[in-house]
Design a protein around this motif. Sequence first.
Motif, mmCIF file in Angstrom:
data_model
loop_
_atom_site.group_PDB
_atom_site.id
_atom_site.type_symbol
_atom_site.label_atom_id
_atom_site.label_comp_id
_atom_site.label_asym_id
_atom_site.label_seq_id
_atom_site.Cartn_x
_atom_site.Cartn_y
_atom_site.Cartn_z
ATOM 1 N N ASP A 1 6.568 -10.471 5.033
ATOM 2 C CA ASP A 1 6.952 -11.174 6.475
ATOM 3 C C ASP A 1 8.245 -10.750 6.765
ATOM 4 O OD1 ASP A 1 8.026 -12.879 4.928
ATOM 5 O OD2 ASP A 1 6.807 -14.494 5.574
ATOM 6 N N HIS A 2 9.101 -10.003 6.348
ATOM 7 C CA HIS A 2 10.467 -9.916 6.557
ATOM 8 C C HIS A 2 10.629 -8.490 6.109
ATOM 9 C CE1 HIS A 2 10.145 -10.952 2.293
ATOM 10 N NE2 HIS A 2 11.028 -10.040 2.090
ATOM 11 N N ASP A 3 11.918 -7.855 6.633
ATOM 12 C CA ASP A 3 12.390 -6.505 6.479
ATOM 13 C C ASP A 3 12.689 -6.323 5.043
ATOM 14 O OD1 ASP A 3 12.133 -5.691 9.001
ATOM 15 O OD2 ASP A 3 14.138 -6.173 9.646
ATOM 16 N N VAL A 4 12.292 -5.145 4.429
ATOM 17 C CA VAL A 4 12.571 -4.848 3.122
ATOM 18 C C VAL A 4 13.218 -3.537 2.881
ATOM 19 C CG1 VAL A 4 10.625 -6.417 2.295
ATOM 20 C CG2 VAL A 4 10.182 -3.685 2.858
ATOM 21 N N PRO A 5 13.779 -3.402 1.939
ATOM 22 C CA PRO A 5 14.521 -2.139 1.443
ATOM 23 C C PRO A 5 13.310 -0.706 1.363
ATOM 24 C CG PRO A 5 15.311 -3.811 -0.057
ATOM 25 C CD PRO A 5 14.030 -4.314 0.554
ATOM 26 N N ASP A 6 14.015 0.120 1.393
ATOM 27 C CA ASP A 6 13.037 1.368 1.441
ATOM 28 C C ASP A 6 12.349 1.617 -0.085
ATOM 29 O OD1 ASP A 6 13.545 1.829 4.009
ATOM 30 O OD2 ASP A 6 14.742 3.377 3.708
ATOM 31 N N ALA A 7 13.077 0.887 -1.006
ATOM 32 C CA ALA A 7 12.840 1.244 -2.492
ATOM 33 C C ALA A 7 11.386 1.117 -2.738
ATOM 34 C CB ALA A 7 13.635 0.432 -3.400
ATOM 35 N N THR A 8 10.537 0.298 -2.151
ATOM 36 C CA THR A 8 8.949 0.372 -2.414
ATOM 37 C C THR A 8 8.230 0.766 -1.488
ATOM 38 O OG1 THR A 8 9.157 -1.855 -1.423
ATOM 39 C CG2 THR A 8 9.507 -1.868 -3.810
ATOM 40 N N ASP A 9 8.814 1.633 -0.580
ATOM 41 C CA ASP A 9 8.009 2.384 0.525
ATOM 42 C C ASP A 9 6.812 3.286 -0.558
ATOM 43 O OD1 ASP A 9 9.194 1.446 2.553
ATOM 44 O OD2 ASP A 9 10.125 3.351 3.168
ATOM 45 N N PHE A 10 5.936 3.734 0.371
ATOM 46 C CA PHE A 10 4.991 4.563 -0.282
ATOM 47 C C PHE A 10 5.679 5.854 -0.295
ATOM 48 C CE2 PHE A 10 2.341 1.791 2.002
ATOM 49 C CZ PHE A 10 1.224 1.277 0.915
ATOM 50 N N HIS B 1 11.619 1.193 -20.511
ATOM 51 C CA HIS B 1 11.947 0.219 -19.199
ATOM 52 C C HIS B 1 11.749 0.959 -17.910
ATOM 53 C CE1 HIS B 1 16.071 1.695 -18.970
ATOM 54 N NE2 HIS B 1 15.922 1.939 -20.284
ATOM 55 N N ASP B 2 12.451 0.830 -16.772
ATOM 56 C CA ASP B 2 12.168 1.337 -15.707
ATOM 57 C C ASP B 2 12.683 2.968 -15.618
ATOM 58 O OD1 ASP B 2 12.019 1.839 -12.973
ATOM 59 O OD2 ASP B 2 13.231 0.734 -12.226
ATOM 60 N N ALA B 3 11.605 3.572 -15.564
ATOM 61 C CA ALA B 3 11.735 5.060 -15.541
ATOM 62 C C ALA B 3 11.851 5.877 -14.187
ATOM 63 C CB ALA B 3 10.576 5.602 -16.431
ATOM 64 N N SER B 4 11.648 5.085 -13.099
ATOM 65 C CA SER B 4 11.540 5.460 -11.874
ATOM 66 C C SER B 4 12.222 6.784 -11.271
ATOM 67 C CB SER B 4 11.202 4.555 -10.783
ATOM 68 O OG SER B 4 12.318 3.690 -10.714
ATOM 69 N N ALA B 5 13.592 6.076 -11.660
ATOM 70 C CA ALA B 5 14.935 7.012 -11.268
ATOM 71 C C ALA B 5 14.902 8.512 -11.903
ATOM 72 C CB ALA B 5 16.281 6.525 -11.295
ATOM 73 N N ASP B 6 14.181 8.674 -13.244
ATOM 74 C CA ASP B 6 14.174 9.665 -13.940
ATOM 75 C C ASP B 6 12.963 10.479 -13.380
ATOM 76 O OD1 ASP B 6 16.518 9.230 -15.023
ATOM 77 O OD2 ASP B 6 15.354 8.355 -17.028
ATOM 78 N N LEU B 7 11.992 10.084 -12.506
ATOM 79 C CA LEU B 7 10.881 10.792 -12.276
ATOM 80 C C LEU B 7 10.878 11.450 -11.098
ATOM 81 C CD1 LEU B 7 8.109 8.127 -13.290
ATOM 82 C CD2 LEU B 7 8.721 10.303 -14.689
ATOM 83 N N GLN B 8 12.005 11.366 -10.451
ATOM 84 C CA GLN B 8 12.206 12.191 -9.137
ATOM 85 C C GLN B 8 12.636 13.533 -9.371
ATOM 86 O OE1 GLN B 8 11.697 10.360 -6.530
ATOM 87 N NE2 GLN B 8 11.534 8.537 -7.456
ATOM 88 N N GLY B 9 12.157 14.493 -8.604
ATOM 89 C CA GLY B 9 12.352 15.880 -8.543
ATOM 90 C C GLY B 9 11.673 16.819 -9.930
ATOM 91 N N PRO B 10 12.247 17.853 -10.281
ATOM 92 C CA PRO B 10 11.426 18.864 -10.936
ATOM 93 C C PRO B 10 11.760 18.508 -12.486
ATOM 94 C CG PRO B 10 13.255 20.112 -10.316
ATOM 95 C CD PRO B 10 13.231 18.605 -9.570
ATOM 96 N N TYR C 1 6.840 -2.472 -9.969
ATOM 97 C CA TYR C 1 7.206 -1.406 -10.860
ATOM 98 C C TYR C 1 6.221 -0.186 -10.533
ATOM 99 C CZ TYR C 1 8.139 2.235 -14.383
ATOM 100 O OH TYR C 1 8.246 3.231 -15.140
ATOM 101 N N LEU C 2 5.004 -0.355 -10.301
ATOM 102 C CA LEU C 2 4.272 0.942 -10.008
ATOM 103 C C LEU C 2 4.681 1.604 -8.434
ATOM 104 C CD1 LEU C 2 0.910 0.025 -11.471
ATOM 105 C CD2 LEU C 2 2.725 1.379 -12.413
#
Length: 678
Positions: free
Chosen positions: A143-152, A412-421, A473-474
Amino acid sequence: MAGERGQEREAQAGRRRTTSRQGTTAPPPCPATGAAAQLGIGIGSEPHHDTGPAYLLGERAGGATLTARLWVPTTADHRVILRQVVDGEPVNTEMEPAGRSRAGTWWQGPVRLVNPVNRYRFLILEPDSPTPYRWLHAAGVSDHDVPDATDFQVLPHDDGPAWVPDAVAYQIFPDRFAPSARGARRPAPQWAQPHGWLDEPPAEGDATAQAWYGGDLDGIAEHLDWLESLGIDTVYLTPVFPAGSVHRYDSTTFDEIDPLLGGAPALERLSRALHARGMRLILDLTTNHTGEGHEWFRSAQASATSTEAGFYSFSRHPDQYASWLDVPSLPKLDHRSQELRRRLLLGRDSAVGRWLAPPVSADGWRVDVANMTGRLGMVDLAHQVAGDMRATMGQAEADDGRQRWLVAEHGHDASADLQGPGWHGTMNYLGFTKPLWAWLSDPDPADGLTWLGLPMPLPHLGGRAVVAGMRQYLAQMPTSSLERSMNMLCSHDTPRVRTVVGSRPAHLVAATALFTMAGVPTIFSGDELGARGRTGEHSRTTIPWARDERGALRADEVEETGSWGPVDRAVLDRYRRLSRLRRDLVALRRGGTRFLHAGPDMIVWLRTHPQGDVLVALARSACDELVVPLERLPAQGPDRTWAFDAVEIGLTAGGSSAQLSIRAHGPGSAVAALLPWE
């Protein structure tokens, strides 16, 4: 036994079902009982969108425009704005209504695939609501503005291997799966301490690396019937290169296969046997370090001016150098060396390329400690390493037309390593293993289990906290990465799931989660038998193969007792049933994910798909009845249901007011294949 009672109840329910549509059956009505939790007060009351095929329509290609569908469970006056970041700047688009029912409204709007990662979310404006201003993003509703990090987020190209989302994988520690007749004639190496096949594995200390049981690659090839009975189509082997330990993460060369396992000819035989059955082979590579006995490191220590000296990070030659977690027997590789890139990663003649080519023709790589690879101080070449491997795998694919899978170990958090080829996916400890452990944990205090790297006992959390963590996380991962990540109840590096959860009923609940969540269900060899283990090393148990009348190991049967104690055949049967269920229901393999309910003791999720959603309910103990108004999903009545152990599921009403009742009298689970909304 509990599993058998659950199966019998399913069979009885099947005999009571009535036909609701030609070719389909629906469960019988479930009698109304006392207090019930309405789904409308939980997560299921939220608007919903996911990046699966039911909610994001169109062919995913650079420059394409997809159609995003959004379900808002209200008929009150409201409007929806789709916000997408394009070239770094938000672009707002008014969505259009696409359908309406008594329970809610469908909306649709455009998502443009114009950037390497395309991020978007929805603003729902409902003036007369207590929350007139809400953002829907991949982690939920705010119900408030959020960062883009959890955008679809959606990638413009999904060039990952098409076969992986359908896979069921099986992890094998080669020394502990099965010995062959050939292997019986091999002498123990100097570093080894021979063990009897059913001896309990050591749990800690140097003995864990020295305990040699004699399993080999031909032994695996001789037991593929067992894997097929589990529905396995992908075999992942921990390292097979020569080394100075049984775990082989201290390799001495990448150019050979350990003779203790049968050498390269045995790996070739295994690969041929797997491929003949339509199965695939994933190998394990340490790109972060080698063993101190590796031929490269010996050359590096012998001469500070050698080419190989540039493969490592020496602070003082030859005895001070960077190593994995400061373990001197595992010197760390320095990926700034172009010659190292050539020998290890790049091209058909590299270590990566060699074993992807005939005659082994491996189907991919799992990369050990990928999160540390190429990273040391101010140097960060992890994405370069992943890109190099993908490029070499692309060459192999061009040569033979077979797609390869590249999966990263990451705790742990792998999301930054799953960007790109780079990596196609990860070992999903943070998004699956840890949350499930936290919810189901009930270990014996005497086992002294710790929290996967944290110096604390295992927590025991309620469903709300667990689901909140999973969603957060997902939300960071593109769907293409999530569905190509390994979901595991445990691995060769952790305690066994049976030890973590403490009982058969909880293990069976965990098994349902494994086979129904997005990602590749990955079974650590022996989990299907109820194997136990307090540490990763202690968990590396052998399979207690039965023998025929001639004394030879049977390919398809086990004894009643393993090194940990009794074999649990109820668990074995359940793994086989759930594997078949996953094969039968496309939503479990390729659907989007929607969390519907998170109570203290019950969690419900939905796998969304155009051919019909699948509802999954997990209960860790007895709890209040949960009533799911199907039109709020929206969905029609169930086509088929499966109730396991102490959980019951059935309809409480029909037609447009149909409700699904889920009752848990103790630990158990249920699955319902829902007819699509028309």
